[in-house]
Design an enzyme around this catalytic site. Structure first.
Site, PDB file in Angstrom:
ATOM      1  N   TYR A 158       0.838  -1.212   0.000  1.00 48.76           N
ATOM      2  CA  TYR A 158       0.000   0.000   0.000  1.00 48.76           C
ATOM      3  C   TYR A 158       0.869   1.257   0.000  1.00 48.76           C
ATOM      4  CZ  TYR A 158      -4.629   2.107   0.622  1.00 48.76           C
ATOM      5  OH  TYR A 158      -5.803   2.798   0.445  1.00 48.76           O
ATOM      6  N   LYS A 165      -3.596   8.144   2.937  1.00 46.22           N
ATOM      7  CA  LYS A 165      -4.830   7.872   3.692  1.00 46.22           C
ATOM      8  C   LYS A 165      -4.706   8.361   5.139  1.00 46.22           C
ATOM      9  CE  LYS A 165      -7.443   5.810   0.581  1.00 46.22           C
ATOM     10  NZ  LYS A 165      -8.486   6.599  -0.098  1.00 46.22           N
TER      11      LYS A 165
HETATM   12  P1  NAD Z   1     -12.478   3.288  -8.405  1.00 49.57           P
HETATM   13  O1  NAD Z   1     -11.344   3.169  -9.360  1.00 49.57           O
HETATM   14  O2  NAD Z   1     -13.789   2.790  -8.855  1.00 49.57           O
HETATM   15  O3  NAD Z   1     -12.631   4.798  -7.896  1.00 49.57           O
HETATM   16  C1  NAD Z   1     -11.557   5.690  -7.795  1.00 49.57           C
HETATM   17  C2  NAD Z   1     -12.056   6.978  -8.370  1.00 49.57           C
HETATM   18  O4  NAD Z   1     -11.083   8.030  -8.204  1.00 49.57           O
HETATM   19  C3  NAD Z   1     -12.351   6.892  -9.879  1.00 49.57           C
HETATM   20  O5  NAD Z   1     -13.682   7.268 -10.136  1.00 49.57           O
HETATM   21  C4  NAD Z   1     -11.394   7.905 -10.481  1.00 49.57           C
HETATM   22  O6  NAD Z   1     -11.910   8.542 -11.632  1.00 49.57           O
HETATM   23  C5  NAD Z   1     -11.231   8.890  -9.320  1.00 49.57           C
HETATM   24  N1  NAD Z   1     -10.089   9.762  -9.504  1.00 49.57           N
HETATM   25  C6  NAD Z   1      -8.766   9.440  -9.528  1.00 49.57           C
HETATM   26  N2  NAD Z   1      -8.043  10.553  -9.794  1.00 49.57           N
HETATM   27  C7  NAD Z   1      -8.923  11.599  -9.916  1.00 49.57           C
HETATM   28  C8  NAD Z   1      -8.793  12.977 -10.215  1.00 49.57           C
HETATM   29  N3  NAD Z   1      -7.606  13.548 -10.436  1.00 49.57           N
HETATM   30  N4  NAD Z   1      -9.929  13.725 -10.279  1.00 49.57           N
HETATM   31  C9  NAD Z   1     -11.153  13.176 -10.063  1.00 49.57           C
HETATM   32  N5  NAD Z   1     -11.329  11.867  -9.797  1.00 49.57           N
HETATM   33  C10 NAD Z   1     -10.221  11.098  -9.730  1.00 49.57           C
HETATM   34  O7  NAD Z   1     -11.997   2.502  -7.083  1.00 49.57           O
HETATM   35  P2  NAD Z   1     -12.631   2.387  -5.625  1.00 49.57           P
HETATM   36  O8  NAD Z   1     -11.967   1.213  -5.034  1.00 49.57           O
HETATM   37  O9  NAD Z   1     -14.098   2.457  -5.703  1.00 49.57           O
HETATM   38  O10 NAD Z   1     -12.040   3.665  -4.874  1.00 49.57           O
HETATM   39  C11 NAD Z   1     -12.855   4.642  -4.256  1.00 49.57           C
HETATM   40  C12 NAD Z   1     -12.247   5.066  -2.917  1.00 49.57           C
HETATM   41  O11 NAD Z   1     -12.346   3.969  -2.009  1.00 49.57           O
HETATM   42  C13 NAD Z   1     -10.780   5.452  -2.971  1.00 49.57           C
HETATM   43  O12 NAD Z   1     -10.545   6.521  -2.103  1.00 49.57           O
HETATM   44  C14 NAD Z   1     -10.109   4.186  -2.453  1.00 49.57           C
HETATM   45  O13 NAD Z   1      -8.832   4.447  -1.903  1.00 49.57           O
HETATM   46  C15 NAD Z   1     -11.098   3.813  -1.376  1.00 49.57           C
HETATM   47  N6  NAD Z   1     -10.986   2.437  -0.872  1.00 49.57           N
HETATM   48  C16 NAD Z   1     -10.997   1.394  -1.719  1.00 49.57           C
HETATM   49  C17 NAD Z   1     -10.865   0.102  -1.216  1.00 49.57           C
HETATM   50  C18 NAD Z   1     -10.853  -1.092  -2.143  1.00 49.57           C
HETATM   51  O14 NAD Z   1     -10.409  -2.159  -1.726  1.00 49.57           O
HETATM   52  N7  NAD Z   1     -11.325  -0.966  -3.357  1.00 49.57           N
HETATM   53  C19 NAD Z   1     -10.744  -0.108   0.166  1.00 49.57           C
HETATM   54  C20 NAD Z   1     -10.757   0.994   1.013  1.00 49.57           C
HETATM   55  C21 NAD Z   1     -10.874   2.273   0.490  1.00 49.57           C
END
Ligand code: NAD
Length: 259
Positions: A158, A165
Site C-alpha cells: 500500500y 490515507k
Molecule cells: P475506483 O477506481 O472505482 O474509484 C476511484 C475513483 O477516483 C475513480 O472514479 C477515479 O476517476 C477517481 N479519480 C482518480 N483521480 C482523480 C482525479 N484527479 N480527479 C477526479 N477523480 C479522480 O476505485 P474504488 O476502489 O471504488 O475507490 C474509491 C475510494 O475507495 C478510494 O478513495 C479508495 O482508496 C477507497 N478504498 C478502496 C478500497 C478497495 O479495496 N477498493 C478499500 C478501502 C478504500
C-alpha cells in the site's frame, strides 16, 4: 416516507459499476436522495452518463478533475443553480501512479508522493470548502470519504497510499472541527478490500490481500460493497446526526485483530 426523501447529494468518484461510489449512489438513491455526479476527464464521461440513467429522476453530471481548482469551482457553481443546496458530499477518490505504489515508501519520488497527497487527501479539503455554502443550508450536512486500514498500520503493497490515507483521516478530523459550527459533519468509512478498478489495477498482491482479510477478520469473510453503501447511508442520514470526525471501519472487524 423514505429516509432521504427530499435530500440532495453529490458524488465524486464513480468510474464504473464496480466503484464503491456507485454502490453508495444506488443505496442513497434507493433511500430517496437526488444525486449529482462528477467524472474525471472525457475518458469516463460516457461510462458515468450511462450509469446514472439507471437511477430514477434527473441526475446532473459534471466534469471534475480534483486537481483543478477551476473545475471544482465550476461544479459548485452548477450545483448552486441546479440544486440550490446540498445535504451530502461523497468523496471516493484516490490515485497514485502504479510504479510509485509498487515500491517501498522510502523509494517514492517527491512528485509521486505529492500527487498521491494532492488527489487522495487535499482534494477532500478543496471539495469540502467548495461545498460549504451549499451544505450550510442543510439541517444535516454530511461530508463522507473512503479510507483504508493502511492509514493506521503498515499494509505491505500500500506504501505511499497508506501515508496519503493517514493524511486524509487527519483531514477528516480537522475539517469536522472547522465545519462543525456550520452544522456540517465530516466522516470517513474505512472499507475492507473490494475488487474495483483502483484496487486491482494499483495494489500489488491485491488477490492475496483479499484472501488474508477473509482469513483473519472476525467475520471470516470479505465485505460486500453494499455494506459500505449501507454505512454511507447511515452517516449521510439523520441516523448519523451525532457522528462527526469519525473513521468507521466496515471491514468485518479486521482492524481489531493483532495476532
Ligand atoms: P475506483 O477506481 O472505482 O474509484 C476511484 C475513483 O477516483 C475513480 O472514479 C477515479 O476517476 C477517481 N479519480 C482518480 N483521480 C482523480 C482525479 N484527479 N480527479 C477526479 N477523480 C479522480 O476505485 P474504488 O476502489 O471504488 O475507490 C474509491 C475510494 O475507495 C478510494 O478513495 C479508495 O482508496 C477507497 N478504498 C478502496 C478500497 C478497495 O479495496 N477498493 C478499500 C478501502 C478504500
Amino acid at each position: 416516507m423514505k429516509l432521504l426523501e427530499g435530500r440532495k447529494g453529490v458524488i465524486f468518484g464513480v468510474a464504473n459499476k464496480r466503484s464503491i461510489a456507485w454502490a453508495c449512489a444506488k443505496a442513497l438513491s434507493d433511500a430517496g436522495m437526488q444525486l449529482a455526479f462528477t467524472y474525471q476527464g472525457d475518458r469516463l464521461r460516457e461510462s458515468v452518463e450511462k450509469l446514472v440513467t439507471e437511477l430514477p429522476g434527473e441526475s446532473p453530471v459534471y466534469p471534475c478533475d480534483v486537481t483543478s481548482d477551476d473545475e471544482i469551482e465550476r461544479v459548485f457553481d452548477q450545483l448552486g443553480s441546479d440544486f440550490g443546496s446540498l445535504d451530502m458530499l461523497l468523496h471516493s477518490v484516490a490515485f497514485a501512479k502504479k510504479e510509485e505504489l509498487e515500491k517501498g515508501l522510502v523509494y517514492s519520488s517527491r512528485e509521486g508522493f505529492l500527487e498521491a497527497q494532492n488527489i487522495s487527501a487535499y482534494s477532500l479539503v478543496a471539495l469540502a470548502r467548495g461545498a460549504m455554502p451549499l451544505l450550510e443550508k442543510s439541517d444535516n450536512g454530511s461530508v463522507l470519504t473512503m479510507t483504508y486500514y493502511g492509514a493506521e498500520k503498515v499494509a505491505r503493497g500500500y506504501n505511499l497510499m497508506g501515508v496519503a490515507k493517514a493524511s486524509l483521516e487527519a483531514c477528516v478530523r480537522y475539517l469536522a472541527s472547522d465545519l462543525g459550527e456550520k452544522g456540517i459533519r465530516v466522516n470517513a468509512i474505512s472499507a475492507g478490500p473490494v475488487n474495483t478498478l483502483a484496487a486491482r489495477g494499483g495494489i500489488r498482491g491485491f488477490t492475496k490481500m483479499l484472501a488474508h482479510h477473509a482469513e483473519q477478520a472476525p467475520l471470516r469473510r470479505n465485505i460486500e460493497v453494499e455494506e459500505v453503501a449501507n454505512a454511507a447511508l447511515f452517516l449521510a442520514s439523520g441516523l448519523g446526526s451525532g457522528v462527526t470526525g469519525e473513521v468507521l471501519h466496515v471491514d468485518c472487524g479486521f482492524n481489531i485483530i493483532a495476532i
